[in-house]
Motif scaffolding. Sequence first.
Motif, PDB file in Angstrom:
ATOM      1  N   THR A  53      30.788  52.465  45.468  1.00  0.00           N
ATOM      2  CA  THR A  53      32.286  52.180  45.863  1.00  0.00           C
ATOM      3  C   THR A  53      33.095  51.795  44.548  1.00  0.00           C
ATOM      4  OG1 THR A  53      31.584  50.869  47.663  1.00  0.00           O
ATOM      5  CG2 THR A  53      33.566  49.996  46.762  1.00  0.00           C
ATOM      6  N   VAL A  54      34.222  52.548  44.484  1.00  0.00           N
ATOM      7  CA  VAL A  54      35.143  52.561  43.237  1.00  0.00           C
ATOM      8  C   VAL A  54      36.161  51.586  43.496  1.00  0.00           C
ATOM      9  CG1 VAL A  54      36.604  54.028  41.680  1.00  0.00           C
ATOM     10  CG2 VAL A  54      34.294  54.977  42.647  1.00  0.00           C
ATOM     11  N   VAL A  55      36.367  50.711  42.700  1.00  0.00           N
ATOM     12  CA  VAL A  55      37.762  49.702  42.798  1.00  0.00           C
ATOM     13  C   VAL A  55      38.803  50.227  41.734  1.00  0.00           C
ATOM     14  CG1 VAL A  55      38.502  47.601  42.550  1.00  0.00           C
ATOM     15  CG2 VAL A  55      36.186  47.859  43.492  1.00  0.00           C
ATOM     16  N   SER A  56      39.762  50.673  42.133  1.00  0.00           N
ATOM     17  CA  SER A  56      40.746  51.103  41.150  1.00  0.00           C
ATOM     18  C   SER A  56      42.454  50.903  41.638  1.00  0.00           C
ATOM     19  CB  SER A  56      40.765  52.673  41.129  1.00  0.00           C
ATOM     20  OG  SER A  56      41.638  53.328  40.353  1.00  0.00           O
ATOM     21  N   ARG A  57      43.069  50.726  40.774  1.00  0.00           N
ATOM     22  CA  ARG A  57      44.600  50.522  41.090  1.00  0.00           C
ATOM     23  C   ARG A  57      45.212  51.948  41.576  1.00  0.00           C
ATOM     24  NH1 ARG A  57      46.856  48.739  35.406  1.00  0.00           N
ATOM     25  NH2 ARG A  57      45.381  50.346  34.942  1.00  0.00           N
ATOM     26  N   LYS A  58      44.499  53.100  41.237  1.00  0.00           N
ATOM     27  CA  LYS A  58      45.067  54.310  41.750  1.00  0.00           C
ATOM     28  C   LYS A  58      44.830  54.559  43.193  1.00  0.00           C
ATOM     29  CE  LYS A  58      43.747  56.079  36.987  1.00  0.00           C
ATOM     30  NZ  LYS A  58      43.074  57.106  36.139  1.00  0.00           N
ATOM     31  N   LEU A  88      39.420  41.370  30.084  1.00  0.00           N
ATOM     32  CA  LEU A  88      39.119  39.995  30.229  1.00  0.00           C
ATOM     33  C   LEU A  88      39.213  39.441  31.385  1.00  0.00           C
ATOM     34  CD1 LEU A  88      40.241  38.682  26.852  1.00  0.00           C
ATOM     35  CD2 LEU A  88      38.233  39.978  26.966  1.00  0.00           C
ATOM     36  N   ASN A  89      40.338  39.655  31.965  1.00  0.00           N
ATOM     37  CA  ASN A  89      40.631  39.078  33.383  1.00  0.00           C
ATOM     38  C   ASN A  89      39.678  39.591  34.389  1.00  0.00           C
ATOM     39  OD1 ASN A  89      42.502  37.677  32.573  1.00  0.00           O
ATOM     40  ND2 ASN A  89      44.439  38.692  33.422  1.00  0.00           N
ATOM     41  N   THR A  90      39.507  40.945  34.347  1.00  0.00           N
ATOM     42  CA  THR A  90      38.678  41.746  35.527  1.00  0.00           C
ATOM     43  C   THR A  90      37.362  41.095  35.242  1.00  0.00           C
ATOM     44  OG1 THR A  90      40.006  43.834  35.141  1.00  0.00           O
ATOM     45  CG2 THR A  90      37.497  44.064  35.850  1.00  0.00           C
ATOM     46  N   LEU A 147      42.617  48.473  44.552  1.00  0.00           N
ATOM     47  CA  LEU A 147      42.829  47.282  44.246  1.00  0.00           C
ATOM     48  C   LEU A 147      43.068  47.094  42.687  1.00  0.00           C
ATOM     49  CD1 LEU A 147      40.276  45.329  46.294  1.00  0.00           C
ATOM     50  CD2 LEU A 147      42.563  45.448  46.941  1.00  0.00           C
ATOM     51  N   ASP A 148      43.751  46.284  42.088  1.00  0.00           N
ATOM     52  CA  ASP A 148      43.779  45.925  40.803  1.00  0.00           C
ATOM     53  C   ASP A 148      42.730  44.963  40.395  1.00  0.00           C
ATOM     54  OD1 ASP A 148      44.346  45.135  38.063  1.00  0.00           O
ATOM     55  OD2 ASP A 148      46.634  45.222  38.365  1.00  0.00           O
ATOM     56  N   PRO A 149      41.850  45.165  39.833  1.00  0.00           N
ATOM     57  CA  PRO A 149      40.586  44.336  39.483  1.00  0.00           C
ATOM     58  C   PRO A 149      40.929  43.149  38.330  1.00  0.00           C
ATOM     59  CG  PRO A 149      39.941  46.329  38.238  1.00  0.00           C
ATOM     60  CD  PRO A 149      41.412  46.705  39.254  1.00  0.00           C
ATOM     61  N   SER A 150      42.132  43.334  37.685  1.00  0.00           N
ATOM     62  CA  SER A 150      42.481  42.360  36.791  1.00  0.00           C
ATOM     63  C   SER A 150      43.500  41.007  37.352  1.00  0.00           C
ATOM     64  CB  SER A 150      43.308  42.822  35.536  1.00  0.00           C
ATOM     65  OG  SER A 150      44.435  43.316  35.988  1.00  0.00           O
ATOM     66  N   LEU A 151      43.596  41.411  38.804  1.00  0.00           N
ATOM     67  CA  LEU A 151      43.979  40.348  39.535  1.00  0.00           C
ATOM     68  C   LEU A 151      43.317  39.527  40.299  1.00  0.00           C
ATOM     69  CD1 LEU A 151      47.319  42.184  40.563  1.00  0.00           C
ATOM     70  CD2 LEU A 151      47.078  40.817  38.480  1.00  0.00           C
TER      71      LEU A 151
END
Length: 315
Positions: A28-33, A101-103, A52-56
Amino acid sequence: MKLLLLGCSGFIGKQLVPELIEEGHEVTVVSRKKQLRFDPIGKNVKLTHLQLDPSLISSWKDQRLLEFLKISEGIINLAGEPIAEKRWTKKQCRTIKNSRLNTTKFLISTISRLKVAPKVLVNGSAIGIYGTSLNNVFNEESKPGIDFLANLCKEWELLASEKPSSTRLVILRLGIVLEKDGGALGKMLPVFSTGFGGPLGTGLQWMSWIHRDDVCKIVKNALINKNWHGVINAVAPNPERMISFTKILGKSTNRPTLLKVPEFILQLLLGDGAKVVLEGQKVTSTRLNKLGYKFNHSRLDEAMESIVSNKYKRG
């Protein structure tokens, strides 16, 4: 193994994800793209893409992501804004920091609340943690530096270390990753192919490199080998100074390497980010040696020959 991947939709992931799938992992790949840069072939491809944006923090409350986390046996976290592609304005430095850092903060916080934590976390870092030097040699036991990148890597690694006690942690301090379709070499090859390539800056700075083949191989070893843990410098055993690096690249492309790129040009383009390519560091990996890792590409001349396609060579 059921895997959740963060920051694996670009340059490294383009090769890593298809290899993981080919070896039977469920990915499973989580990506903003919106779209991934790879297209795995096969009828039984087990690949899921979550945009999804993992930094949010909102992404980590997404029910789909939570469900995949609950069943994930391993996590690969290489998330992060590219370091040296833009000027280091205050805004860009915040983006570089927050994307890592957020991610990682949200990831660790989330898996720490799971009833069953993932068995392994492979987390990214960079050899920039050691600072820069023309003369020192750094290994996994070396002290961190004190500049922007060093402090960023220290914070990044500290956050990852707060993972659940049942999760085995491997931190990969990546060197300069080489392949023709991205990264530093991807930018250099078109210039060298026209005959206008040459050393950047003085040419004395160290290039601690690694072929993308070996990055993928190291990540896969880190996932399945229980004796792999802690910090590992992901670099080839034979770093080169920039002047040597460009000569080898020139030989591989059969082009001259006479033109130096002055420091002030890079500083105009990248600001403080020029430090990454103008200063550098000589890094070795005692951990990979002790683990008995066998490189696919240990010498730069051989690595370049395997990378550079015939279209860059004269007949």
